[in-house]
Design a protein around this motif. Structure first.
Motif, PDB file in Angstrom:
ATOM      1  N   GLY A   8       0.780  -1.234   0.000  1.00 50.35           N
ATOM      2  CA  GLY A   8       0.000   0.000   0.000  1.00 50.35           C
ATOM      3  C   GLY A   8       0.806   1.275   0.000  1.00 50.35           C
ATOM      4  O   GLY A   8       0.236   2.368  -0.086  1.00 50.35           O
ATOM      5  N   GLY A   9       2.113   1.173   0.091  1.00 47.92           N
ATOM      6  CA  GLY A   9       2.926   2.376   0.052  1.00 47.92           C
ATOM      7  C   GLY A   9       2.949   2.993  -1.333  1.00 47.92           C
ATOM      8  O   GLY A   9       2.446   2.413  -2.300  1.00 47.92           O
ATOM      9  N   GLY A  10       3.540   4.180  -1.423  1.00 48.10           N
ATOM     10  CA  GLY A  10       3.633   4.836  -2.712  1.00 48.10           C
ATOM     11  C   GLY A  10       3.930   6.308  -2.573  1.00 48.10           C
ATOM     12  O   GLY A  10       4.322   6.777  -1.501  1.00 48.10           O
ATOM     13  N   GLY A  15      -1.382  16.326   1.823  1.00 50.03           N
ATOM     14  CA  GLY A  15      -2.825  16.415   1.980  1.00 50.03           C
ATOM     15  C   GLY A  15      -3.574  15.185   1.521  1.00 50.03           C
ATOM     16  O   GLY A  15      -4.773  15.044   1.781  1.00 50.03           O
ATOM     17  N   GLY A  16      -2.883  14.301   0.852  1.00 50.22           N
ATOM     18  CA  GLY A  16      -3.505  13.087   0.337  1.00 50.22           C
ATOM     19  C   GLY A  16      -3.584  11.984   1.373  1.00 50.22           C
ATOM     20  O   GLY A  16      -3.249  12.166   2.539  1.00 50.22           O
ATOM     21  N   SER A  17      -4.046  10.833   0.892  1.00 54.97           N
ATOM     22  CA  SER A  17      -4.252   9.678   1.776  1.00 54.97           C
ATOM     23  C   SER A  17      -3.642   8.415   1.183  1.00 54.97           C
ATOM     24  O   SER A  17      -3.525   8.285  -0.040  1.00 54.97           O
ATOM     25  N   LEU A  18      -3.293   7.512   2.063  1.00 54.21           N
ATOM     26  CA  LEU A  18      -2.838   6.183   1.677  1.00 54.21           C
ATOM     27  C   LEU A  18      -3.324   5.195   2.732  1.00 54.21           C
ATOM     28  O   LEU A  18      -3.488   5.568   3.901  1.00 54.21           O
ATOM     29  N   ARG A  19      -3.501   3.957   2.324  1.00 53.32           N
ATOM     30  CA  ARG A  19      -3.857   2.900   3.267  1.00 53.32           C
ATOM     31  C   ARG A  19      -2.837   1.782   3.158  1.00 53.32           C
ATOM     32  O   ARG A  19      -2.682   1.177   2.095  1.00 53.32           O
ATOM     33  N   VAL A  78      -3.305  -6.150   9.727  1.00 52.34           N
ATOM     34  CA  VAL A  78      -3.387  -4.837  10.351  1.00 52.34           C
ATOM     35  C   VAL A  78      -3.318  -3.788   9.258  1.00 52.34           C
ATOM     36  O   VAL A  78      -2.631  -3.979   8.246  1.00 52.34           O
ATOM     37  N   TYR A  79      -4.054  -2.696   9.467  1.00 47.55           N
ATOM     38  CA  TYR A  79      -4.138  -1.624   8.493  1.00 47.55           C
ATOM     39  C   TYR A  79      -3.692  -0.303   9.129  1.00 47.55           C
ATOM     40  O   TYR A  79      -3.795  -0.119  10.341  1.00 47.55           O
ATOM     41  N   LEU A  80      -3.247   0.593   8.269  1.00 49.73           N
ATOM     42  CA  LEU A  80      -2.966   1.958   8.711  1.00 49.73           C
ATOM     43  C   LEU A  80      -3.549   2.903   7.663  1.00 49.73           C
ATOM     44  O   LEU A  80      -3.027   2.989   6.554  1.00 49.73           O
ATOM     45  N   GLN A  81      -4.634   3.551   8.020  1.00 52.44           N
ATOM     46  CA  GLN A  81      -5.223   4.559   7.154  1.00 52.44           C
ATOM     47  C   GLN A  81      -4.564   5.896   7.468  1.00 52.44           C
ATOM     48  O   GLN A  81      -4.645   6.379   8.600  1.00 52.44           O
TER      49      GLN A  81
END
Length: 121
Positions: A8-10, A15-19, A78-81
């Motif tokens: 999920g990285g990138g 101001g944006g989002s990643l999960r 496990v997730y990280l929003q």
């Protein structure tokens, strides 16, 4: 025997989002706490967020209100929003787990290989 794999990285604009996601696989019996750490170039690895099996959470002050950690115990995931990302969030993010595997093996500090998160200004 036990493997943690992040995804999920990138690259994202400020101001944006990643999960981020992390799946634990192998001969796992049970997982206690799971967490996310990060390491920026030239800096020490630091705790970002941690979640217990029961769902209690703890966050670094720098990410409170912007990041949310969650987990799916049935999927050993496990997730990280991450929202409202800042350039200072740029780092390699590592998954960590405290777990028991088959054969009474205990891994108090299992780590993934890391996933790069880059936030451009």
């Amino acid at each position: 025997q036990v493997q943690l794999v992040e995804s999920g990285g990138g690259l994202v604009q400020a101001g944006g989002s990643l999960r981020l996601s992390c799946v634990a696989s192998g001969s796992i019996f049970s997982i206690n706490a799971m967490g996310w750490y990060r390491q920026a170039p030239g800096k020490q690895r630091e705790l970002v967020a941690v979640i217990t099996r029961g769902g209690s959470t703890n966050y670094a002050d720098s990410v409170k209100g912007r990041f949310t950690i969650s987990r799916n115990n049935a999927k050993n995931t496990v997730y990280l929003q991450m929202s409202s990302l800042k350039p200072e969030d740029t780092a390699v993010y590592y998954c960590n787990a405290d777990l028991f595997a088959s054969g009474s093996s205990y891994f108090p500090d299992a780590w993934g290989q890391g996933t790069q998160v880059t936030v451009s200004s």
